[in-house]
Design an enzyme around this catalytic site. Structure first.
Site, mmCIF file in Angstrom:
data_model
loop_
_atom_site.group_PDB
_atom_site.id
_atom_site.type_symbol
_atom_site.label_atom_id
_atom_site.label_comp_id
_atom_site.label_asym_id
_atom_site.label_seq_id
_atom_site.Cartn_x
_atom_site.Cartn_y
_atom_site.Cartn_z
ATOM 1 N N PHE A 1 0.810 -1.231 0.000
ATOM 2 C CA PHE A 1 0.000 0.000 0.000
ATOM 3 C C PHE A 1 0.835 1.268 0.000
ATOM 4 O O PHE A 1 0.331 2.341 -0.307
ATOM 5 C CB PHE A 1 -0.922 0.005 1.235
ATOM 6 N N LYS B 1 -1.337 -6.994 -9.583
ATOM 7 C CA LYS B 1 -2.292 -7.076 -8.459
ATOM 8 C C LYS B 1 -1.941 -5.929 -7.513
ATOM 9 O O LYS B 1 -1.029 -6.027 -6.708
ATOM 10 C CB LYS B 1 -2.136 -8.428 -7.756
ATOM 11 N N GLU C 1 -4.893 -3.868 -2.118
ATOM 12 C CA GLU C 1 -6.351 -3.701 -1.973
ATOM 13 C C GLU C 1 -6.673 -2.435 -1.176
ATOM 14 O O GLU C 1 -7.821 -2.017 -1.103
ATOM 15 C CB GLU C 1 -6.962 -4.945 -1.292
ATOM 16 N N LYS C 2 -5.633 -1.829 -0.565
ATOM 17 C CA LYS C 2 -5.894 -0.617 0.234
ATOM 18 C C LYS C 2 -5.906 0.639 -0.623
ATOM 19 O O LYS C 2 -6.517 1.633 -0.261
ATOM 20 C CB LYS C 2 -4.841 -0.493 1.333
ATOM 21 N N SER D 1 5.180 -7.012 3.119
ATOM 22 C CA SER D 1 5.657 -7.458 4.433
ATOM 23 C C SER D 1 6.340 -8.825 4.343
ATOM 24 O O SER D 1 6.179 -9.551 3.361
ATOM 25 C CB SER D 1 4.466 -7.559 5.384
ATOM 26 N N CYS E 1 9.615 1.951 3.118
ATOM 27 C CA CYS E 1 10.511 0.835 3.427
ATOM 28 C C CYS E 1 11.922 1.359 3.657
ATOM 29 O O CYS E 1 12.765 0.672 4.206
ATOM 30 C CB CYS E 1 10.512 -0.163 2.288
ATOM 31 N N GLU F 1 9.264 -4.200 12.822
ATOM 32 C CA GLU F 1 9.131 -3.003 11.985
ATOM 33 C C GLU F 1 7.893 -2.233 12.476
ATOM 34 O O GLU F 1 6.807 -2.807 12.543
ATOM 35 C CB GLU F 1 8.929 -3.447 10.538
HETATM 36 P P1 NAD Z 1 1.408 -6.626 2.902
HETATM 37 O O1 NAD Z 1 2.376 -7.739 2.892
HETATM 38 O O2 NAD Z 1 0.346 -6.615 3.929
HETATM 39 O O3 NAD Z 1 0.670 -6.563 1.479
HETATM 40 C C1 NAD Z 1 1.405 -6.616 0.274
HETATM 41 C C2 NAD Z 1 0.631 -7.411 -0.753
HETATM 42 O O4 NAD Z 1 0.572 -8.782 -0.347
HETATM 43 C C3 NAD Z 1 -0.792 -6.937 -0.929
HETATM 44 O O5 NAD Z 1 -1.061 -6.894 -2.317
HETATM 45 C C4 NAD Z 1 -1.630 -7.980 -0.209
HETATM 46 O O6 NAD Z 1 -2.895 -8.195 -0.814
HETATM 47 C C5 NAD Z 1 -0.780 -9.234 -0.291
HETATM 48 N N1 NAD Z 1 -0.884 -10.075 0.917
HETATM 49 C C6 NAD Z 1 -0.863 -9.657 2.211
HETATM 50 N N2 NAD Z 1 -0.927 -10.712 3.041
HETATM 51 C C7 NAD Z 1 -0.993 -11.818 2.282
HETATM 52 C C8 NAD Z 1 -1.072 -13.214 2.559
HETATM 53 N N3 NAD Z 1 -1.112 -13.677 3.808
HETATM 54 N N4 NAD Z 1 -1.113 -14.080 1.528
HETATM 55 C C9 NAD Z 1 -1.068 -13.628 0.256
HETATM 56 N N5 NAD Z 1 -0.998 -12.297 -0.069
HETATM 57 C C10 NAD Z 1 -0.954 -11.414 0.925
HETATM 58 O O7 NAD Z 1 2.274 -5.272 2.935
HETATM 59 P P2 NAD Z 1 1.743 -3.798 3.087
HETATM 60 O O8 NAD Z 1 1.274 -3.596 4.487
HETATM 61 O O9 NAD Z 1 0.852 -3.460 1.978
HETATM 62 O O10 NAD Z 1 3.107 -2.980 2.864
HETATM 63 C C11 NAD Z 1 3.982 -2.626 3.921
HETATM 64 C C12 NAD Z 1 5.179 -3.526 3.958
HETATM 65 O O11 NAD Z 1 5.855 -3.492 2.708
HETATM 66 C C13 NAD Z 1 6.218 -3.099 4.972
HETATM 67 O O12 NAD Z 1 6.706 -4.234 5.615
HETATM 68 C C14 NAD Z 1 7.307 -2.449 4.138
HETATM 69 O O13 NAD Z 1 8.596 -2.465 4.703
HETATM 70 C C15 NAD Z 1 7.251 -3.293 2.921
HETATM 71 N N6 NAD Z 1 7.835 -2.615 1.781
HETATM 72 C C16 NAD Z 1 9.052 -3.036 1.367
HETATM 73 C C17 NAD Z 1 9.665 -2.402 0.304
HETATM 74 C C18 NAD Z 1 10.998 -2.850 -0.172
HETATM 75 O O14 NAD Z 1 11.369 -2.479 -1.286
HETATM 76 N N7 NAD Z 1 11.732 -3.618 0.607
HETATM 77 C C19 NAD Z 1 9.020 -1.343 -0.343
HETATM 78 C C20 NAD Z 1 7.759 -0.966 0.111
HETATM 79 C C21 NAD Z 1 7.173 -1.610 1.181
#
Ligand code: NAD
Length: 518
Positions: free
Chosen positions: A172, A196, A199-200, A249, A304, A404
């Site tokens: 998101f 994809k 969803e937020k 994440s 991130c 985090e």
């Molecule tokens: P998230 O993992 O909750 O969601 C990311 C994506 O994964 C979404 O599209 C979601 O629908 C999907 N998803 C979530 N849980 C899932 C599951 N159990 N099974 C299958 N799909 C699932 O992450 P977020 O809260 O949207 O983003 C924040 C996180 O992203 C933080 O940890 C941040 O550090 C990380 N991030 C990392 C970078 C990087 O380049 N390292 C860049 C941006 C964000």
């Protein structure tokens, strides 16, 4: 399978109109070049984090719709891969122009769905735009290698060929930049793509796809599906999908990395972070304090590459006061307010989690230098606001340090030497980025050599590399071996083919001995 209702209105315009009237519109799917409304019974509300208003809705794409998107991408592949690279590049030339044209609309959508300030939202779009600009040179980026006369009359060369259908799963926090880390590199190198969005905040992805279609992208090259876990699992399991790019994440990232890899796909997975800065006693005080404030609290800490932890070598108190002075002066407001420095965090749950981690830090011996938990923003009393928070005397055993936080919280620690500070950073499981602030070249060089982090900053807080380099997280912040964008990004979306050709007067006779270079 698909209701033939094509979105005649642009999504951005449709969203504006439906917000003015009654029911917010559902984010459309993009399948085979058509924006269509999903037949899914269920959808998720997209909430404005500053007001809790429902901005739009995200359908949980049905299995049939997902299959149709993959099938469209598969059908589009043969002709797209055979389209000259110069033509593919031209679509990107046009796309970068259209993104510039619609920059303000994109930024407003990001602020409305994600919460960050308008200026920061423009930065979000701009850092993605740079990737689009970079892939305008795909001919050079994708170039193979050639060695003439490896044996008499024989040459060997390698070509980088696209993989086929690739997919991207987004977080998101950067609704424009991260989709743009993915699909421009994948499609300009000849692949077709299933995106994809989070969803937020799906709006920016849909708007970028509208622009890509307007730029002349053929039908089926880029497709969009929406949803959460089920659609992600469908991507991991689908036989036609060759590669998955994920950013988000660790929980989701390691699941996708394992499931996708077990199904024979390439996976690049950028995950969570705990980025540290080490501040040496000889650092420039004002410039360093300003940098720490910007990198700790910008985007309400939801980057991130946010600098969430500072290890001060030597005295801590003077620095704390300097930081608190500056942090108190920051304006917390709706992202649309012209004077806002930081907006709300993404959801009520995120706010609760952040506040709980602050509280657990206090209960385990941390000292609150500045507490932003009870902030109320006039006119936005329902917003998920957390004000800048500084927690000091933090130690590595505390939960607020181990996890985090992903909010506007700066943790302060103390070390007696650079050696000790480097040890603290290296023991942390994450390895996204780390910075040092110093005026000593020797200290900077020691730090750069010994620190275990993918992105290293020297007197620079957030070293997100420009697209001619790659985004190189390490340790628990990354799984896979080819990073996002830059040369590694092109390698991720392509496979090498090595060709050996012989053009000479052919010798007579048969030899069964292993061929060796003559
Ligand atoms: P998230 O993992 O909750 O969601 C990311 C994506 O994964 C979404 O599209 C979601 O629908 C999907 N998803 C979530 N849980 C899932 C599951 N159990 N099974 C299958 N799909 C699932 O992450 P977020 O809260 O949207 O983003 C924040 C996180 O992203 C933080 O940890 C941040 O550090 C990380 N991030 C990392 C970078 C990087 O380049 N390292 C860049 C941006 C964000």
């Amino acid at each position: 399978l698909l209701r033939p209702q094509i979105f005649a209105l642009k999504y951005s315009t449709a969203t504006e109109q439906s917000n003015q009237h009654s029911k917010p519109s559902r984010a459309p799917l993009l399948i085979g070049g058509k924006f269509v409304e999903s037949q899914a019974a269920e959808s998720i509300d997209v909430l404005n984090p500053a007001t809790q208003e429902v901005v739009s809705r995200v359908p949980l794409t049905t299995k049939e719709e997902f299959k149709a998107a993959v099938s469209a991408a598969k059908q589009a592949f043969p002709s797209w891969r055979n389209t000259p690279v110069t033509t593919r590049q031209r679509v990107m030339f046009k796309l970068q122009e259209l993104i510039r044209r619609d920059m303000d609309k994109l930024a407003l959508n990001i602020t409305t769905e994600q919460g960050k300030t308008l200026k920061d939202a423009q930065g979000d779009v701009f850092r993605g735009l740079e990737v689009v600009e970079h892939v305008c040179g795909m001919g050079t980026l994708q170039m193979g290698e050639f060695v003439s006369n490896v044996s008499h009359g024989i040459d060997t060369y390698s070509v980088r060929e696209p993989l086929g259908v690739c997919a991207g799963i987004c977080p998101f926090n950067f609704p424009a930049m991260i989709p743009l880390w993915m699909f421009p590199v994948a499609i300009t190198s000849g692949n077709t793509f299933i995106l994809k969005p989070s969803e937020k905040d799906p709006g920016a992805s849909v708007m970028l796809a509208e622009l890509a279609m307007e730029a002349g992208l053929p039908d089926g090259v880029l497709n969009i599906v929406h949803g959460t876990n089920d659609i992600v699992n469908a991507i991991c399991d689908d036989d036609e999908i060759r590669a998955i790019s994920f950013v988000g994440s660790n929980n989701a990232g390691m699941h996708i990395y394992s499931r996708g890899s077990a199904n024979g796909k390439r996976v690049q997975s950028n995950m969570g972070a705990k980025n540290h800065a080490i501040v040496m006693p000889d650092a420039n005080i004002d410039a360093t304090a300003n940098a720490l404030i910007a990198a700790g609290f910008g985007a309400a800490g939801q980057r991130c590459m946010a600098l969430s932890t500072v290890v001060f070598v030597g005295d801590l108190k003077t620095w704390e006061n300097k930081l608190a002075e500056r942090a108190k002066a920051l304006k917390v407001n709706s992202g649309t307010a012209p004077d806002a420095d930081l907006g709300p965090v993404i959801s009520k749950q995120a706010k609760e989690r952040i506040c709980n981690l602050i509280q657990s830090g206090v209960e385990s011996g941390g000292r609150l230098v500045l507490d932003g938990r009870n902030i109320v923003v006039p006119g936005y009393e329902n917003g998920n606001f957390v004000g800048p928070t500084i927690l000091s005397d933090v130690t590595p055993d505390m939960d607020c340090y181990k996890e985090e936080i992903f909010g506007p919280v700066l943790l302060c620690m103390q070390a007696d030497s650079l050696e000790e500070a480097i040890n603290i950073v290296n023991k942390n499981k994450y390895g996204n980025g780390a910075s040092i602030f110093t005026s000593s070249g020797a200290a900077a060089r020691k730090f750069q050599t010994e620190i275990e982090a993918g992105q290293v900053g020297i007197n620079v807080p957030i070293p997100v590399p420009l697209p001619f380099f790659s985004f190189t997280g390490s340790k628990a912040s990354f799984a896979g071996d080819l990073n996002f964008y830059g040369k590694a990004g092109v390698q991720f979306y392509t496979q090498l083919k090595t060709v050996t050709q012989q053009w000479k007067d052919l010798p007579s006779g048969v030899s069964l001995a292993m061929p060796t270079s003559q």
